[in-house]
Motif scaffolding. Structure first.
Motif, PDB file in Angstrom:
ATOM      1  N   GLU A 151       0.820  -1.219   0.000  1.00 46.09           N
ATOM      2  CA  GLU A 151       0.000   0.000   0.000  1.00 46.09           C
ATOM      3  C   GLU A 151       0.849   1.262   0.000  1.00 46.09           C
ATOM      4  O   GLU A 151       0.338   2.352  -0.230  1.00 46.09           O
ATOM      5  CB  GLU A 151      -0.919   0.013   1.234  1.00 46.09           C
ATOM      6  CG  GLU A 151      -1.855  -1.171   1.344  1.00 46.09           C
ATOM      7  CD  GLU A 151      -2.633  -1.147   2.643  1.00 46.09           C
ATOM      8  OE1 GLU A 151      -3.396  -0.185   2.858  1.00 46.09           O
ATOM      9  OE2 GLU A 151      -2.460  -2.073   3.449  1.00 46.09           O
ATOM     10  N   GLY A 152       2.122   1.104   0.323  1.00 49.59           N
ATOM     11  CA  GLY A 152       2.989   2.269   0.392  1.00 49.59           C
ATOM     12  C   GLY A 152       2.920   2.971   1.742  1.00 49.59           C
ATOM     13  O   GLY A 152       2.230   2.528   2.667  1.00 49.59           O
ATOM     14  N   PHE A 153       3.639   4.074   1.847  1.00 47.18           N
ATOM     15  CA  PHE A 153       3.767   4.790   3.119  1.00 47.18           C
ATOM     16  C   PHE A 153       2.583   5.700   3.417  1.00 47.18           C
ATOM     17  O   PHE A 153       2.248   5.938   4.576  1.00 47.18           O
ATOM     18  CB  PHE A 153       5.065   5.610   3.105  1.00 47.18           C
ATOM     19  CG  PHE A 153       5.271   6.454   4.328  1.00 47.18           C
ATOM     20  CD1 PHE A 153       5.493   5.858   5.566  1.00 47.18           C
ATOM     21  CD2 PHE A 153       5.223   7.845   4.243  1.00 47.18           C
ATOM     22  CE1 PHE A 153       5.682   6.644   6.697  1.00 47.18           C
ATOM     23  CE2 PHE A 153       5.416   8.625   5.369  1.00 47.18           C
ATOM     24  CZ  PHE A 153       5.644   8.024   6.601  1.00 47.18           C
ATOM     25  N   SER A 154       1.922   6.190   2.392  1.00 45.49           N
ATOM     26  CA  SER A 154       0.869   7.202   2.564  1.00 45.49           C
ATOM     27  C   SER A 154      -0.224   6.794   3.556  1.00 45.49           C
ATOM     28  O   SER A 154      -0.575   7.581   4.445  1.00 45.49           O
ATOM     29  CB  SER A 154       0.249   7.554   1.210  1.00 45.49           C
ATOM     30  OG  SER A 154      -0.746   8.539   1.364  1.00 45.49           O
ATOM     31  N   PRO A 155      -0.809   5.578   3.472  1.00 44.95           N
ATOM     32  CA  PRO A 155      -1.860   5.201   4.430  1.00 44.95           C
ATOM     33  C   PRO A 155      -1.357   5.176   5.869  1.00 44.95           C
ATOM     34  O   PRO A 155      -2.099   5.508   6.794  1.00 44.95           O
ATOM     35  CB  PRO A 155      -2.273   3.800   3.970  1.00 44.95           C
ATOM     36  CG  PRO A 155      -1.883   3.730   2.537  1.00 44.95           C
ATOM     37  CD  PRO A 155      -0.623   4.531   2.441  1.00 44.95           C
ATOM     38  N   ILE A 156      -0.102   4.796   6.058  1.00 49.08           N
ATOM     39  CA  ILE A 156       0.476   4.749   7.403  1.00 49.08           C
ATOM     40  C   ILE A 156       0.625   6.159   7.953  1.00 49.08           C
ATOM     41  O   ILE A 156       0.276   6.440   9.105  1.00 49.08           O
ATOM     42  CB  ILE A 156       1.839   4.021   7.378  1.00 49.08           C
ATOM     43  CG1 ILE A 156       1.644   2.551   7.030  1.00 49.08           C
ATOM     44  CG2 ILE A 156       2.572   4.182   8.701  1.00 49.08           C
ATOM     45  CD1 ILE A 156       2.909   1.754   6.951  1.00 49.08           C
ATOM     46  N   GLU A 157       1.122   7.060   7.116  1.00 52.41           N
ATOM     47  CA  GLU A 157       1.284   8.450   7.546  1.00 52.41           C
ATOM     48  C   GLU A 157      -0.068   9.064   7.889  1.00 52.41           C
ATOM     49  O   GLU A 157      -0.209   9.782   8.891  1.00 52.41           O
ATOM     50  CB  GLU A 157       1.967   9.257   6.440  1.00 52.41           C
ATOM     51  CG  GLU A 157       2.213  10.718   6.805  1.00 52.41           C
ATOM     52  CD  GLU A 157       2.864  11.486   5.685  1.00 52.41           C
ATOM     53  OE1 GLU A 157       3.556  12.486   5.980  1.00 52.41           O
ATOM     54  OE2 GLU A 157       2.685  11.101   4.514  1.00 52.41           O
ATOM     55  N   LYS A 158      -1.085   8.760   7.085  1.00 55.39           N
ATOM     56  CA  LYS A 158      -2.429   9.304   7.318  1.00 55.39           C
ATOM     57  C   LYS A 158      -2.997   8.782   8.639  1.00 55.39           C
ATOM     58  O   LYS A 158      -3.578   9.539   9.427  1.00 55.39           O
ATOM     59  CB  LYS A 158      -3.343   8.917   6.163  1.00 55.39           C
ATOM     60  CG  LYS A 158      -4.756   9.474   6.284  1.00 55.39           C
ATOM     61  CD  LYS A 158      -5.583   9.080   5.064  1.00 55.39           C
ATOM     62  CE  LYS A 158      -7.010   9.639   5.187  1.00 55.39           C
ATOM     63  NZ  LYS A 158      -7.845   9.271   4.008  1.00 55.39           N
TER      64      LYS A 158
ATOM     65  N   ASP B  56       8.516  12.682   9.692  1.00 56.13           N
ATOM     66  CA  ASP B  56       9.850  12.438   9.137  1.00 56.13           C
ATOM     67  C   ASP B  56      10.502  11.211   9.775  1.00 56.13           C
ATOM     68  O   ASP B  56      11.077  10.357   9.080  1.00 56.13           O
ATOM     69  CB  ASP B  56      10.746  13.664   9.350  1.00 56.13           C
ATOM     70  CG  ASP B  56      10.341  14.833   8.458  1.00 56.13           C
ATOM     71  OD1 ASP B  56       9.651  14.590   7.436  1.00 56.13           O
ATOM     72  OD2 ASP B  56      10.690  15.981   8.787  1.00 56.13           O
ATOM     73  N   SER B  57      10.401  11.124  11.097  1.00 51.83           N
ATOM     74  CA  SER B  57      10.957   9.970  11.812  1.00 51.83           C
ATOM     75  C   SER B  57      10.210   8.704  11.427  1.00 51.83           C
ATOM     76  O   SER B  57      10.810   7.633  11.266  1.00 51.83           O
ATOM     77  CB  SER B  57      10.874  10.187  13.323  1.00 51.83           C
ATOM     78  OG  SER B  57      11.680  11.264  13.731  1.00 51.83           O
ATOM     79  N   LEU B  58       8.896   8.835  11.257  1.00 50.29           N
ATOM     80  CA  LEU B  58       8.079   7.685  10.877  1.00 50.29           C
ATOM     81  C   LEU B  58       8.515   7.136   9.524  1.00 50.29           C
ATOM     82  O   LEU B  58       8.617   5.915   9.336  1.00 50.29           O
ATOM     83  CB  LEU B  58       6.600   8.084  10.836  1.00 50.29           C
ATOM     84  CG  LEU B  58       5.613   6.972  10.449  1.00 50.29           C
ATOM     85  CD1 LEU B  58       5.679   5.818  11.447  1.00 50.29           C
ATOM     86  CD2 LEU B  58       4.192   7.538  10.360  1.00 50.29           C
ATOM     87  N   LEU B  59       8.805   8.019   8.571  1.00 51.24           N
ATOM     88  CA  LEU B  59       9.259   7.587   7.249  1.00 51.24           C
ATOM     89  C   LEU B  59      10.604   6.877   7.334  1.00 51.24           C
ATOM     90  O   LEU B  59      10.807   5.828   6.700  1.00 51.24           O
ATOM     91  CB  LEU B  59       9.361   8.789   6.309  1.00 51.24           C
ATOM     92  CG  LEU B  59       9.885   8.486   4.900  1.00 51.24           C
ATOM     93  CD1 LEU B  59       8.980   7.469   4.199  1.00 51.24           C
ATOM     94  CD2 LEU B  59       9.977   9.784   4.077  1.00 51.24           C
TER      95      LEU B  59
END
Length: 466
Positions: free
Chosen positions: A103-110, A140-143
């Motif tokens: 799913e990529g990083f976007s859903p996690i960041e959201k 940023d740290s999450l990424l």
């Protein structure tokens, strides 16, 4: 810490061959075997074994008994599935969700923005705290941490959950009992104003190597440790002030270098009750190590996860406090009709783990059933050390043969013409053996009490084997 603080019968001299990953299997089988239960070892790695009496057979995978159903184990391994059961049963646990790397990083960041920082990122399944990253404070740290999990550790499924405050506790639950509780403190060092951080880590690891469980959980200077050192404004070669505390990791796992403090008798009953509720919220789960975050000030208490194959060594061999006798509680619960021998000799008696596993590893046997312990329940046991000079190998072989015929436990050590024989058995058999030795040598040998560990069987050098 002196091993006098660890469970009697499971101190360093008794469990030395099993330091590390074999502790669970060895200590549980040792407790069962000493009680006269049937013990069968099923593989050379000592992961699988069976314990039985005349009524039932229970198989184990290290500390996990077959009383845990396969479906329950599967549900516990998947941290998100387990969370669902916790929530359904009303067991307090952090809010969180599962994500696929596809799913990529976007859903996690959201999702992190929705539940609010700080957050925790970890693999859907895993143990020993591997890949668990706590207290992530911003996107940023999450990424960075997401990239570390997916690219370096190659994790395909990830859980993101809200970070909750509290000290880290491991509660071992069996049946309806919280057998033992320890507080786990993240890896750390305390300055003395003289040594560098690197030297402090090395010194602490030397101490940990003497601990049966912590010996395999040394502090390794890796990406996380270096980050914590840098975040505190230091380098690996910095010298901390005397008494200055430096945390080296976010997670508190003992396997990652953390300290362990026994709190079984002092922790709030709320923590124990929550851990027991967590075990019973999973259908078919009988036992496990429950990880709890507890804030003693606010009273907040949250279950983080359950390990169905928990390392009981963490409760038996703490850094501070008295170790809990978890093997006793396990056998008491599963085989309630079995009893510990009244004589205290059983605390000193062990079986030779290495030789037993060697037979399976070399293909001599597919499995090994242990011979029952050589002592009479409640009978008087005597252990002695005999030292003497001999000038004839045949003479000493004859003495050894008599020891074996009397089924004594012990061993022979020789250096030149000097012999040391350590033997243990009933007082009457020891008396017969000493009479034989005195008669054979035509002189009274030196004799004194022997209080050390006794390995079942009689062991001799190759030189004196028939």
């Amino acid at each position: 810490m002196s091993d006098a603080f660890w469970p009697k019968g499971f101190r360093v001299s008794q469990v030395k061959p099993a330091f590390g990953n074999k502790l669970c299997s060895y200590t549980i089988t040792l407790e069962a075997w000493r009680r006269g239960l049937n013990v069968k070892i099923l593989d050379s790695g000592f992961d699988r074994f069976e314990i039985s009496d005349s009524n039932k057979v229970v198989s184990f995978n290290r500390s996990r008994a077959s009383l845990n159903s396969p479906e329950a184990v599967k549900n516990v391994i998947n941290k998100q599935t387990a969370r669902g059961y916790f929530e359904k049963a009303g067991v307090a646990t952090p809010l969180g969700s599962k994500f696929s790397v596809s799913e990529g990083f976007s859903p996690i960041e959201k999702y992190a923005s929705q539940i609010g920082y700080p957050v925790v990122l970890k693999p859907v399944s895993g143990s020993l705290g591997k890949g668990v990253i706590t207290n992530i404070k911003n996107a940023d740290s999450l990424l960075d941490d997401y990239n570390y999990l997916t690219k370096e550790l190659r994790k395909n499924n990830i859980v993101l959950e809200r970070h909750v405050e509290g000290e880290d506790y491991r509660v071992f639950v069996i049946g309806k009992k919280a057998s033992a509780v320890v507080k786990r403190v993240p890896a750390n060092v305390v300055g003395d104003g003289k040594r560098t951080i690197k030297e402090l880590i090395n010194a602490k690891n030397i101490i940990r190597k003497k601990n049966p469980f912590l010996s395999k959980g040394l502090i390794k200077v890796d990406r996380e440790v270096l980050w914590y050192i840098s975040y505190a404004g230091f380098s690996i070669d910095s010298i901390l002030r005397d008494g200055e505390f430096l945390q080296l990791r976010g997670k508190a796992n003992a396997s990652a270098g953390g300290d362990v403090v026994d709190v079984t008798d002092t922790i709030s009953d709320d923590v124990k009750k929550l851990a027991i509720s967590a075990i019973h919220s999973i259908p078919g789960l009988f036992q496990g190590g429950v990880d709890v975050l507890y804030d003693s000030v606010s009273g907040s208490c949250n279950v983080i996860e359950i390990n169905s194959r928990a390392q009981i060594g963490v409760n038996m061999y703490p850094t501070d406090g008295f170790g809990a006798n978890v093997p006793k509680d396990i056998i008491d619960e599963i085989f309630p009709d079995s009893t510990r021998p009244k004589n205290q000799f059983y605390n000193r008696l062990i079986f030779d783990m290495k030789s037993t596993l060697h037979l399976i590893k070399n293909g001599v046997a597919k499995e090994i059933t242990l011979t029952p312990p050589r002592y009479r329940r409640g009978g008087k046991i005597k252990s002695v050390m005999l030292t003497f000079e001999f000038d004839d190998d045949a003479l000493l072989k004859g003495i050894i043969s008599k020891a074996q015929a009397l089924e004594l436990n012990g061993k022979v050590e020789t250096e030149g013409s000097h012999a040391l024989i350590l033997v243990s058995s009933s007082a009457s058999r020891i008396g017969k053996f000493i009479a034989v030795v005195n008669s054979a040598l035509q002189v009274e040998v030196s004799e004194r009490k022997w209080k050390g560990t006794v390995c079942q069987g009689f062991f001799v050098d190759n030189r004196f084997r028939n």
